[in-house]
Motif scaffolding. Structure first.
Motif, PDB file in Angstrom:
ATOM      1  N   ASP A 716       0.952  -1.361  -0.095  1.00 45.93           N
ATOM      2  CA  ASP A 716       0.129   0.102   0.040  1.00 45.93           C
ATOM      3  C   ASP A 716       0.750   1.389   0.108  1.00 45.93           C
ATOM      4  OD1 ASP A 716      -2.358  -1.382   0.228  1.00 45.93           O
ATOM      5  OD2 ASP A 716      -2.497  -1.331   2.238  1.00 45.93           O
ATOM      6  N   THR A 720      -0.141   5.535  -0.305  1.00 48.99           N
ATOM      7  CA  THR A 720      -0.387   6.528   0.905  1.00 48.99           C
ATOM      8  C   THR A 720       0.121   7.784   0.902  1.00 48.99           C
ATOM      9  OG1 THR A 720       1.583   5.399   1.663  1.00 48.99           O
ATOM     10  CG2 THR A 720      -0.392   4.208   2.231  1.00 48.99           C
ATOM     11  N   TYR A 727      -2.995   6.812   5.390  1.00 50.16           N
ATOM     12  CA  TYR A 727      -3.904   7.036   4.274  1.00 50.16           C
ATOM     13  C   TYR A 727      -5.080   7.658   5.018  1.00 50.16           C
ATOM     14  CZ  TYR A 727      -6.487   2.925   6.003  1.00 50.16           C
ATOM     15  OH  TYR A 727      -7.080   2.014   6.890  1.00 50.16           O
ATOM     16  N   THR A 768      -7.571   9.032  -1.114  1.00 50.90           N
ATOM     17  CA  THR A 768      -5.875   9.286  -0.383  1.00 50.90           C
ATOM     18  C   THR A 768      -5.124   9.842  -1.710  1.00 50.90           C
ATOM     19  OG1 THR A 768      -6.254   7.641   1.079  1.00 50.90           O
ATOM     20  CG2 THR A 768      -3.790   8.528   0.511  1.00 50.90           C
TER      21      THR A 768
END
Length: 1017
Positions: A716, A720, A727, A768
């Motif tokens: 991820d 982010t 996030y 995000t």
């Protein structure tokens, strides 16, 4: 005996027996190093200035290689400032040493050290104040001023030291002799003479090296080279000042040559009717490279033509407004009747303009140009004229920067009034902003054009670098000199703004322009009103205006329409709460009922809209009976399309293809993501998941926020917000309506690239990534990202422990969560299958904030309440103790919008909330009595000012009405308690009366008024 009588005790310590010299400390050995260090502290300001000036001297190019620039500090300036730094350090050392000698002689050692430290602190403070006063670009003035203060101090020290009043040993005092051997000469006069001599020598070299500066240009006689002096003309001549914006670039050099050789030849000779004078306006060299490359050429150019003015402003395109302002500021020092501003790539009919101005004569409040009105800022970052630095939705009327004419009084109005100025990117729009307060409106003149078009009567024609119009400025001058049409040989198939377009290949209406003969150019179709910031996208906008019965139909009569709600445009927008339910009613368990109750415990006036595809209309009737506002809004594909609940063509297409997507593994999760974007954008308010448990109401009703959390998967990290994996989790968010971000996110997430198999692609990942690319302007517009502990105090990996029995659960809730958090998120997919164990944190929350409103279990159909029946006991809930934090304490806590987590002093929130539990849903009469011992209490804005005792009688009210009143109680301590702390008591009683039966509950809250030293969390 004789010896005893003749003995005289020495009143001074033994180390003072001998005279103190500069080289001898004459203090106990253990004090040598501290005294030396204290003396050395006097050199700190000078050493700091020394290193700074030496560093600056090495970094500053030699007067930008001799180019034409505004005077600024050079290498020579910094080296001279270094000399003055050394002199200041020397005099500071002398002053400190001599004063230390005297203090050691006259005072005890401890007192002498205190005086020495005080002197050093004064020295530092004065040096810092003088440095901040002059600024970083005046190094010589800074240190000359410091040296002057030190010189005066040393002289006063010598004079006072020679005074019998100052010196205790009068018999030892001698008249000071000032000669070449004296201290004054050696310590003060001689060093000062040497430094002044070196300063003068350096200044002479620097002046000899300078070829010219902008300040020299500004002092030049104001006339066109070779023209008649304006002062020699008759008083009736109309005087015209012309400023032509140009640049340092090689292209700018070429354009100036073309301008001189073409359009400038049309400028009339000075006569008794008209006189012209002009200057090309350049800013400071944008870089040392530009100065080295173009400096010598510009120097030579100005020696030949004497028509270049360099103003103290950047020469970059983004600073055109400052450049124009400085040019106007310079021109304001001269006499003229009109000022004409144009650019070096504009062909100007100076002959036509001169004749018109001479005929018209001097004017007042005269502003002429190609007028524009009701023009919004451009928001496309690919357009060089985009104005993201202007916050309002429309510019005031302005004129095209190609050419405009101002009368003398208008120029003075712009630059003659002191005060701050707003500088936007585009100088033509900035002119409108500067003149807007004076209500001076431009006179529209369509003959001024900036596009690649040609009309025979134009007085200002733009020539781009590509000359796509079919000719050059030389060709246009040739047409005039040969009595041809202005546009002869040029392409005339395109229609210029506000000109007739019959027979042309286009019409300016095709460019979304409209024209008015008086006001000028505007947009044919205005966009939605926007709030613009430094972003590639607008931050907020306003939705289509709702006209009930014409373009907007009721969804819930009197409350919700297809375009807006009765709360969205008011100060009560924060009361709107949106939740979604898309699964079977049997999955609606007790924890979900409690989730709704937690909203109303902390905000009894909240209006909850339950968007659902499954729940029946009567599902929440029991809560409605108690007065709580909850409304079911059914939705499906057909209803969403009917309501026009889509945000653009992509989301519209996604809805039409509902049947294609609803078999996907995450369709209903994606559907709730879609709904949260749509509802927040169209209506505003709070969107929350049904696993978000409110434990405290946000302290500011106007705060617009979304919560942050942290990802645990390395995969991820590519999307982010930062390298720590932060996030944005949209499980709880609150915003006013109209944030364009949510429309853009939805359109991008549900575009043709939509992936039904990606769980978070349209949720946390989508929002995000968008905010990451637009964070600065969004936060500037009020978008707040609250820390993870506010809405997500426990990560989804560990959240299961909040449902497990824990002996420390009460401690964790009271001391860790309540002070720091507003909500606990249970991350439904991780906890829906887990029971809520007795003694867990979640269990304590449910028990503490239980409204005890009977409701039916969707599986067993049993009544869920404290009694297992539809009748529950009435009870008044509230804290036993309450700590009031004074304003000074809360000030320390309120560090920023995101950190202002503490409740407003005197309000009863979180575990301190006051509310009625159980009892009847509605009562004909309710009496609320509040008594405070020392301070004052207020109950809501509608019940008067602060009081010590009051009774409020309510008639025919619901439980919601009673709790709304109790929720508004606010305590204020007396002045004595606020100043000194202490304790107070509040007595609250609630009495129900219904059909001859009365019930009464009361609580006493002990108030502790205290002031804390720092944050409590």
């Amino acid at each position: 005996m004789v010896h005893f009588l003749n003995y005289q005790p020495n009143p001074l310590p033994s180390f003072r027996h001998r005279a103190l010299s500069l080289s001898t400390l004459n203090v106990p050995r253990r004090y040598h190093i501290p005294i030396i260090l204290l003396r050395a502290l006097s050199l700190i300001p000078s050493l700091f200035g020394l290193f700074r000036n030496i560093g600056c001297a090495w970094r500053v190019p030699l007067r930008d290689a001799g180019g034409a620039i505004v005077l600024r500090s050079t290498q020579s300036d910094y080296w001279v400032a270094t000399l003055w730094c050394m002199l200041a350090g020397y005099w500071s050392w002398i002053l400190t040493t001599s004063m230390m000698r005297r203090w050691l002689y006259h005072y005890e050692l401890s007192n002498a050290i205190v005086r020495l430290v005080t002197l050093t602190a004064i020295n530092w403070s004065i040096s810092a104040f003088i440095s901040s006063h002059y600024g970083p670009d005046a190094p010589i003035w800074i240190w000359m001023t410091i040296c002057f203060i030190l010189l005066v101090s040393n002289v006063l020290k010598i004079v006072l030291a020679s005074s019998p009043k100052y010196n205790r040993k009068v018999e030892d005092v001698q008249e000071p002799r000032i000669n070449h051997k004296s201290t004054v000469v050696k310590v003060l006069i001689l060093p000062l003479f040497v430094v002044i001599l070196l300063t003068m020598f350096s200044s002479m070299i620097q002046i000899d090296r300078l070829r010219y500066t902008s300040s020299q240009l500004m002092k030049q006689e104001f006339k066109l080279a070779g023209a008649v002096n304006v002062a020699e003309l008759g008083q009736s001549a109309v005087k015209v000042m012309v400023v032509v914006l140009s640049s340092w670039t090689p292209k700018g050099f070429e354009k100036r040559q073309i301008f001189r050789n073409t359009t400038l030849k049309l400028m009339p000779e000075n006569s008794d009717r008209i006189s012209f004078s002009y200057r090309f306006i350049l800013g400071e060299a944008p870089s040392a490279k530009a100065s080295t490359l173009m400096g010598p050429s510009i120097t030579k150019e100005n020696e030949i033509y004497n028509d270049i003015l360099i103003v103290p402003s950047s020469d970059l395109y983004n600073d055109l407004s400052r450049k124009v302002y400085k040019a106007l500021e310079w021109s304001n020092g001269y006499q003229f009747d009109f000022l004409v501003k144009t650019d070096d790539d504009i062909f100007v009919r100076w002959d036509t303009i001169g004749n018109e101005l001479a005929t018209m004569g001097p004017q007042r409040f005269y502003w002429r140009g190609l007028g524009y009105w009701n023009i919004p800022p451009i928001k496309n970052s690919e357009n060089k004229n985009a104005a993201f630095d202007y916050q309002l939705p429309m510019f005031p009327p302005f004129t095209a920067g190609a050419l405009y004419i101002l009368s003398r009084d208008v120029v003075n109005a712009i630059v003659g009034t002191p005060g701050p100025r707003l500088y936007t990117k585009n100088e033509d729009q900035n002119l409108g902003i500067w003149l807007f307060p004076y209500n001076i409106k431009p006179i529209h003149d369509r003959r001024i054009q900036q596009a690649d078009v040609c009309e025979d009567d134009m007085i200002a024609k733009h020539f781009g670098d590509s000359y796509e119009i079919g000719g050059t400025m030389y060709d246009m001058l040739n047409n005039i000199e040969n009595n041809k049409r202005l546009c002869s040989g040029f392409k005339t198939n395109l229609c210029a703004l506000c000109y007739p377009c019959r027979g042309k290949a286009n019409h300016w209406k095709d460019w979304n322009f409209d024209c008015d003969d008086t006001r000028g150019v505007t947009l044919l179709h205005q966009p939605e009103m926007t709030m613009v910031t430094e972003s590639v996208k607008q931050v907020k906008d306003k939705s289509e205006v709702s006209i009930i019965g014409r373009n907007d139909d009721w969804i819930i009569k009197g409350l919700l329409t297809q375009l807006t709600s009765t709360y969205s445009e008011t100060d009560n927008w924060h009361l709107l709460h949106w939740v979604c339910w898309t699964t079977d009613p049997s999955s609606f368990t007790d924890r979900h009922w409690r989730t709704l109750e937690l909203i109303w415990v902390h905000q009894p006036r909240a209006v909850v809209f339950m968007l659902t595809t499954t729940l029946p209309d009567d599902f929440f009737d029991e809560y409605k009976r108690h007065g709580y506002n909850i409304h079911l809004v059914h939705f499906n594909k057909d209803l969403l399309l009917k309501y026009k609940w889509y945000l653009g063509p992509d989301s519209h297409s996604w809805l039409r293809d509902w049947d294609k997507w609803d078999k996907g593994p995450y369709f209903f999760s994606h559907l709730t993501d879609y709904m949260r974007y749509l509802l927040i954008y169209k209506y505003g308010g709070t969107y929350m998941d049904m696993d978000a448990l409110w434990i405290r109401s946000p302290p500011d009703d106007n705060l617009e926020f979304i919560g942050a959390d942290y990802a645990t998967l390395k995969s991820d990290a590519d999307w982010t917000l930062d390298e720590n994996g932060m996030y944005l989790a949209p499980g709880v968010m609150r915003f006013r309506k109209g944030w364009t971000a949510f429309k853009d996110i939805a359109e991008a997430a549900f575009s043709p690239s939509y992936n039904p198999a990606c769980f978070n692609c349209v949720g946390p990942r989508a929002i995000t990534i968008y905010v990451k690319n637009n964070r600065k302007p969004m936060e500037a517009a009020g978008f707040v990202i609250v820390p993870n502990h506010v809405l997500y105090p426990v990560n989804y990996v560990e959240v299961h422990r909040l449902l497990e029995a824990d002996a420390l659960a009460a401690h964790e809730l009271r001391n860790q969560m309540i002070p720091r958090s507003w909500s606990i998120h249970l991350f439904g997919k991780m906890t829906n299958h887990l029971p809520v164990n007795s003694g867990s944190v979640v269990d304590l929350v449910f028990k503490k904030f239980d409204l005890d409103i009977p409701h039916t279990d969707t599986t067993t159909h049993n009544i869920i309440s404290s009694t297992g029946s539809t009748t529950t006991p009435f009870k008044l809930m509230g804290p036993k103790n309450y700590v009031y934090q004074t304003s000074s304490a809360t000030t320390k806590l309120s560090l920023s919008p995101a950190d202002a987590l503490q409740q407003v002093p005197g309000t009863f929130q979180g575990l301190d909330v006051i509310f009625v539990r159980g009892g009847p849903a509605r009562s004909r009469e309710v009496k609320i009595k509040v008594l405070v011992t020392s301070g004052r209490v207020r109950i809501g804005p509608a019940h008067g000012s602060d009081f010590a005792e009051t009774t409020v009688d309510l008639r025919d009210v619901t439980k919601k009405d009673v709790n709304a009143l109790l929720n508004s109680i606010m305590y204020t301590p007396s002045a004595n308690l606020a100043a000194n702390g202490g304790h107070d008591d509040i007595f609250i009683s609630v009495e129900y009366g219904d059909d001859g039966q009365r019930a009464r509950e009361e609580i006493t809250i002990k108030i502790f008024v205290s002031e804390v030293d720092g944050p409590v969390f």
